[in-house]
Design a protein around this motif. Structure first.
Motif, PDB file in Angstrom:
ATOM      1  N   GLN A  80       0.838  -1.197   0.000  1.00 51.54           N
ATOM      2  CA  GLN A  80       0.000   0.000   0.000  1.00 51.54           C
ATOM      3  C   GLN A  80       0.876   1.252   0.000  1.00 51.54           C
ATOM      4  OE1 GLN A  80      -2.684   1.594  -0.937  1.00 51.54           O
ATOM      5  NE2 GLN A  80      -3.989   0.153   0.240  1.00 51.54           N
ATOM      6  N   GLN A  81       0.315   2.354  -0.488  1.00 53.71           N
ATOM      7  CA  GLN A  81       0.996   3.645  -0.454  1.00 53.71           C
ATOM      8  C   GLN A  81      -0.016   4.732  -0.109  1.00 53.71           C
ATOM      9  OE1 GLN A  81       2.720   3.831  -4.451  1.00 53.71           O
ATOM     10  NE2 GLN A  81       4.736   3.335  -3.631  1.00 53.71           N
ATOM     11  N   LEU A  82       0.436   5.704   0.667  1.00 52.50           N
ATOM     12  CA  LEU A  82      -0.373   6.883   0.923  1.00 52.50           C
ATOM     13  C   LEU A  82       0.073   7.974  -0.042  1.00 52.50           C
ATOM     14  CD1 LEU A  82      -2.488   8.345   2.763  1.00 52.50           C
ATOM     15  CD2 LEU A  82      -0.516   9.286   3.980  1.00 52.50           C
ATOM     16  N   GLN A  83      -0.885   8.470  -0.824  1.00 46.84           N
ATOM     17  CA  GLN A  83      -0.599   9.520  -1.794  1.00 46.84           C
ATOM     18  C   GLN A  83      -1.055  10.872  -1.239  1.00 46.84           C
ATOM     19  OE1 GLN A  83      -3.056   7.992  -4.966  1.00 46.84           O
ATOM     20  NE2 GLN A  83      -1.377   6.828  -5.889  1.00 46.84           N
ATOM     21  N   ILE A  84      -0.393  11.934  -1.689  1.00 48.41           N
ATOM     22  CA  ILE A  84      -0.762  13.287  -1.276  1.00 48.41           C
ATOM     23  C   ILE A  84      -0.887  14.154  -2.513  1.00 48.41           C
ATOM     24  CG2 ILE A  84       1.670  13.848  -0.876  1.00 48.41           C
ATOM     25  CD1 ILE A  84      -1.218  15.343   1.155  1.00 48.41           C
ATOM     26  N   CYS A  85      -1.915  14.992  -2.540  1.00 44.22           N
ATOM     27  CA  CYS A  85      -2.115  15.934  -3.640  1.00 44.22           C
ATOM     28  C   CYS A  85      -1.512  17.281  -3.243  1.00 44.22           C
ATOM     29  CB  CYS A  85      -3.607  16.088  -3.941  1.00 44.22           C
ATOM     30  SG  CYS A  85      -3.974  17.360  -5.180  1.00 44.22           S
ATOM     31  N   ALA A  86      -0.571  17.769  -4.025  1.00 39.45           N
ATOM     32  CA  ALA A  86       0.087  19.039  -3.718  1.00 39.45           C
ATOM     33  C   ALA A  86      -0.852  20.219  -3.905  1.00 39.45           C
ATOM     34  CB  ALA A  86       1.320  19.205  -4.600  1.00 39.45           C
ATOM     35  N   THR A  87      -1.894  20.048  -4.721  1.00 39.24           N
ATOM     36  CA  THR A  87      -2.807  21.160  -5.015  1.00 39.24           C
ATOM     37  C   THR A  87      -3.791  21.408  -3.880  1.00 39.24           C
ATOM     38  OG1 THR A  87      -2.642  20.706  -7.386  1.00 39.24           O
ATOM     39  CG2 THR A  87      -4.508  22.049  -6.650  1.00 39.24           C
ATOM     40  N   CYS A  88      -4.519  20.358  -3.466  1.00 40.03           N
ATOM     41  CA  CYS A  88      -5.567  20.549  -2.450  1.00 40.03           C
ATOM     42  C   CYS A  88      -5.223  19.929  -1.109  1.00 40.03           C
ATOM     43  CB  CYS A  88      -6.905  20.017  -2.952  1.00 40.03           C
ATOM     44  SG  CYS A  88      -7.026  18.206  -3.019  1.00 40.03           S
ATOM     45  N   GLY A  89      -4.115  19.176  -1.025  1.00 37.83           N
ATOM     46  CA  GLY A  89      -3.716  18.595   0.255  1.00 37.83           C
ATOM     47  C   GLY A  89      -4.508  17.382   0.667  1.00 37.83           C
ATOM     48  N   HIS A  90      -5.075  16.667  -0.307  1.00 39.70           N
ATOM     49  CA  HIS A  90      -5.845  15.466   0.006  1.00 39.70           C
ATOM     50  C   HIS A  90      -4.935  14.255   0.115  1.00 39.70           C
ATOM     51  CE1 HIS A  90      -9.402  13.031   0.348  1.00 39.70           C
ATOM     52  NE2 HIS A  90      -9.046  12.265  -0.669  1.00 39.70           N
ATOM     53  N   GLY A  91      -5.215  13.392   1.090  1.00 27.93           N
ATOM     54  CA  GLY A  91      -4.523  12.123   1.202  1.00 27.93           C
ATOM     55  C   GLY A  91      -5.420  10.998   0.744  1.00 27.93           C
ATOM     56  N   GLN A  92      -4.845   9.999   0.077  1.00 25.07           N
ATOM     57  CA  GLN A  92      -5.641   8.864  -0.388  1.00 25.07           C
ATOM     58  C   GLN A  92      -4.745   7.648  -0.546  1.00 25.07           C
ATOM     59  OE1 GLN A  92      -7.055  10.621  -4.102  1.00 25.07           O
ATOM     60  NE2 GLN A  92      -5.441   9.619  -5.285  1.00 25.07           N
ATOM     61  N   LEU A  93      -5.363   6.467  -0.475  1.00 24.29           N
ATOM     62  CA  LEU A  93      -4.620   5.239  -0.705  1.00 24.29           C
ATOM     63  C   LEU A  93      -4.455   5.012  -2.192  1.00 24.29           C
ATOM     64  CD1 LEU A  93      -6.142   2.743   1.898  1.00 24.29           C
ATOM     65  CD2 LEU A  93      -4.165   4.252   2.140  1.00 24.29           C
ATOM     66  N   GLN A  94      -3.276   4.527  -2.573  1.00 23.28           N
ATOM     67  CA  GLN A  94      -3.058   4.208  -3.986  1.00 23.28           C
ATOM     68  C   GLN A  94      -3.875   2.992  -4.393  1.00 23.28           C
ATOM     69  OE1 GLN A  94       0.508   2.139  -5.219  1.00 23.28           O
ATOM     70  NE2 GLN A  94       0.811   3.577  -6.913  1.00 23.28           N
ATOM     71  N   VAL A  95      -3.868   1.953  -3.548  1.00 23.96           N
ATOM     72  CA  VAL A  95      -4.593   0.714  -3.831  1.00 23.96           C
ATOM     73  C   VAL A  95      -5.900   0.743  -3.063  1.00 23.96           C
ATOM     74  CG1 VAL A  95      -4.535  -1.807  -3.750  1.00 23.96           C
ATOM     75  CG2 VAL A  95      -2.428  -0.513  -4.154  1.00 23.96           C
ATOM     76  N   GLN A  96      -7.003   0.906  -3.773  1.00 23.29           N
ATOM     77  CA  GLN A  96      -8.304   0.991  -3.129  1.00 23.29           C
ATOM     78  C   GLN A  96      -9.062  -0.310  -3.365  1.00 23.29           C
ATOM     79  OE1 GLN A  96     -10.335   4.691  -3.886  1.00 23.29           O
ATOM     80  NE2 GLN A  96      -8.663   5.863  -2.981  1.00 23.29           N
ATOM     81  N   LEU A  97      -9.273  -1.027  -2.281  1.00 20.46           N
ATOM     82  CA  LEU A  97      -9.968  -2.311  -2.337  1.00 20.46           C
ATOM     83  C   LEU A  97     -11.476  -2.092  -2.320  1.00 20.46           C
ATOM     84  CD1 LEU A  97      -7.765  -4.233   0.253  1.00 20.46           C
ATOM     85  CD2 LEU A  97      -7.491  -4.130  -2.229  1.00 20.46           C
ATOM     86  N   SER A  98     -12.180  -2.911  -3.065  1.00 23.55           N
ATOM     87  CA  SER A  98     -13.630  -2.803  -3.143  1.00 23.55           C
ATOM     88  C   SER A  98     -14.274  -3.034  -1.782  1.00 23.55           C
ATOM     89  CB  SER A  98     -14.176  -3.829  -4.136  1.00 23.55           C
ATOM     90  OG  SER A  98     -15.574  -3.971  -3.998  1.00 23.55           O
ATOM     91  N   PRO A  99     -15.325  -2.256  -1.448  1.00 24.78           N
ATOM     92  CA  PRO A  99     -16.065  -2.506  -0.201  1.00 24.78           C
ATOM     93  C   PRO A  99     -16.596  -3.926  -0.113  1.00 24.78           C
ATOM     94  CG  PRO A  99     -16.686  -0.391  -1.124  1.00 24.78           C
ATOM     95  CD  PRO A  99     -15.830  -1.079  -2.159  1.00 24.78           C
ATOM     96  N   ASN A 100     -16.880  -4.536  -1.260  1.00 25.74           N
ATOM     97  CA  ASN A 100     -17.371  -5.915  -1.246  1.00 25.74           C
ATOM     98  C   ASN A 100     -16.320  -6.890  -0.717  1.00 25.74           C
ATOM     99  OD1 ASN A 100     -19.842  -5.140  -2.341  1.00 25.74           O
ATOM    100  ND2 ASN A 100     -19.074  -5.321  -4.446  1.00 25.74           N
TER     101      ASN A 100
END
Length: 416
Positions: free
Chosen positions: A68-88
């Motif tokens: 897994q990796q935590l990504q950061i957006c330089a524009t808006c400062g949002h953090g998100q996971l690179q690998v997003q597993l389905s809720p199912n």
């Protein structure tokens, strides 16, 4: 709250064969989910384990974690996971978390309601809609505030008739599946506690919510705060179920995307560093003073390095103690596999994990070789060392331990 016993292993088998099912199971993020901006990798988390993996018997061949990796957006400062597993894959019919059974969640609900009471203490709403209503605890608290109350949550799928409170209308589905024409009226109060961070496409979902809401609707959304996570160094709160990490900057960017204006925000620093955001339709009401600085990639990297160094020191302290004293953990938290991951240990040298929930007695984790027992079964705690392992319940656990007086009490972080 009886924990799920088999979901973890079934989920892992599903993930192992996810490539056969394509994008529906795993989504790789290539741009910011909020503003579409460029993203960079802030943190690498190889083989990050899944959480809520209780089991009755040890798993013979424990599957590895997921890179897994935590990504950061330089524009808006949002953090998100690179690998997003389905809720199912992550949530099934055995998903057992219930708000009313969690003291922390109940206290968090009180904080959430204080925001509503500060904004609209006398307002009588026509239709309150709760997205991610869980066991209806929040909606039950709104009995006097709204004529109609509607809850949406897939945990009710196929179980709607089991709802004992017939004054609340329940839909067992994701919001995207909700037949909005069935609502008693356009909702003028939309609440959402700790749900948006689990949704893959928050802009798309919130845009639809704005469409179905009444023109004068009041929205109150609460999410774990990314800014507070960074400030407190709680990188153990990054895990596969939380796809998104909203900073104050990125949440206001989200509101701008969907045509909404932030009214106020409040922070619950001691409950996941949560931020409650109250907003309304239309950008013309935007408070121009509410401009927030995006989190810095360099600051995140520095805080994460400090976090790892501190837990490395904690591991050394525990290893030295273990040479002459028995070790116990206190608090069989759902997040314990991630804490152990960052400590760099599988806790196999621990006697057990102590927990006050009788439903967990005798259980273990399928990705940790340690059993859970109640404190009544521990005869030697005063001569033992205890590591607090349920970090978000440190206050009640510390109170109990100070009464018992074990030989050593170890808290793995600097801040409480």
């Amino acid at each position: 709250m009886k924990p799920s016993l088999s979901a973890g292993y079934d989920i892992k088998e599903n993930i192992a064969s996810a490539s056969d099912r394509g994008a529906e199971s795993i989504k790789i993020m290539m741009s910011c989910a909020i503003c579409g901006g460029d993203i960079t990798v802030a943190i690498d988390l190889p083989n990050l384990p899944l959480t809520e993996t209780y089991c009755l018997e040890p798993v013979k061949q424990t599957p590895p974690g997921i890179d897994q990796q935590l990504q950061i957006c330089a524009t808006c400062g949002h953090g998100q996971l690179q690998v997003q597993l389905s809720p199912n894959l992550l949530y099934d019919s055995q998903y057992k978390f219930r708000t009313s059974a969690s003291p922390t969640a109940r206290r968090g609900t009180e904080f959430f309601l204080s925001v509503l009471n500060a904004l609209a203490p006398e307002r009588k709403f026509n239709c309150a809609l709760d997205l991610g209503c869980n066991d209806l605890f929040l909606l039950s608290q709104l009995a006097g505030a709204a004529k109609n109350r509607v809850g949406v949550d897939p945990v009710w799928r196929g179980r709607e008739s089991e709802n004992a409170d017939k004054s609340i209308e329940v839909h067992g589905c994701n919001f995207e599946e909700l037949p909005t024409e069935s609502l008693p009226s356009k909702p003028d109060l939309i609440v959402c506690r700790h749900t948006l961070e689990h949704i893959s496409e928050p802009v798309k979902v919130l845009s639809r919510i704005m469409e179905i809401a009444a023109p004068d609707a009041l929205f109150i959304f609460e999410v774990p705060g990314f800014d507070n996570l960074i400030e407190r160094g709680r990188f153990d709160q990054i895990f596969h179920q939380h796809l998104h990490y909203f900073s104050l900057s990125s949440f206001t960017a989200l509101l701008k995307q969907v045509g909404a204006s932030l009214i106020i925000h409040r922070e619950n620093f001691h409950d996941w560093g949560a931020i409650a955001m109250a907003f309304v339709k239309g950008n013309e009401n935007a408070d121009q003073k509410l401009i927030f600085t995006p989190p810095s990639h360099d600051v995140i990297a520095t805080r994460f390095r400090q976090f790892k160094q501190h837990l490395s020191s904690t591991k050394l302290v525990m290893a030295e103690i273990a040479q002459s004293h028995r070790l116990y953990g206190y608090g069989a938290a759902q997040m314990l596999p991630v804490l152990a991951y960052h400590l760099g240990t599988d806790l196999k040298n621990f006697e057990a994990i102590i927990d006050d929930d009788p439903d967990k007695d005798g259980l273990g984790y399928w990705n940790l070789p340690v059993k859970i027992i109640p404190s009544s079964k521990v005869a030697d705690m005063k001569e033992s060392a205890v590591l607090i392992t349920a970090i978000d319940n440190v206050q009640p656990i510390m109170t109990k331990l100070l009464e018992i007086r074990p030989r050593h009490i170890v808290y793995p972080f600097n801040l409480i």
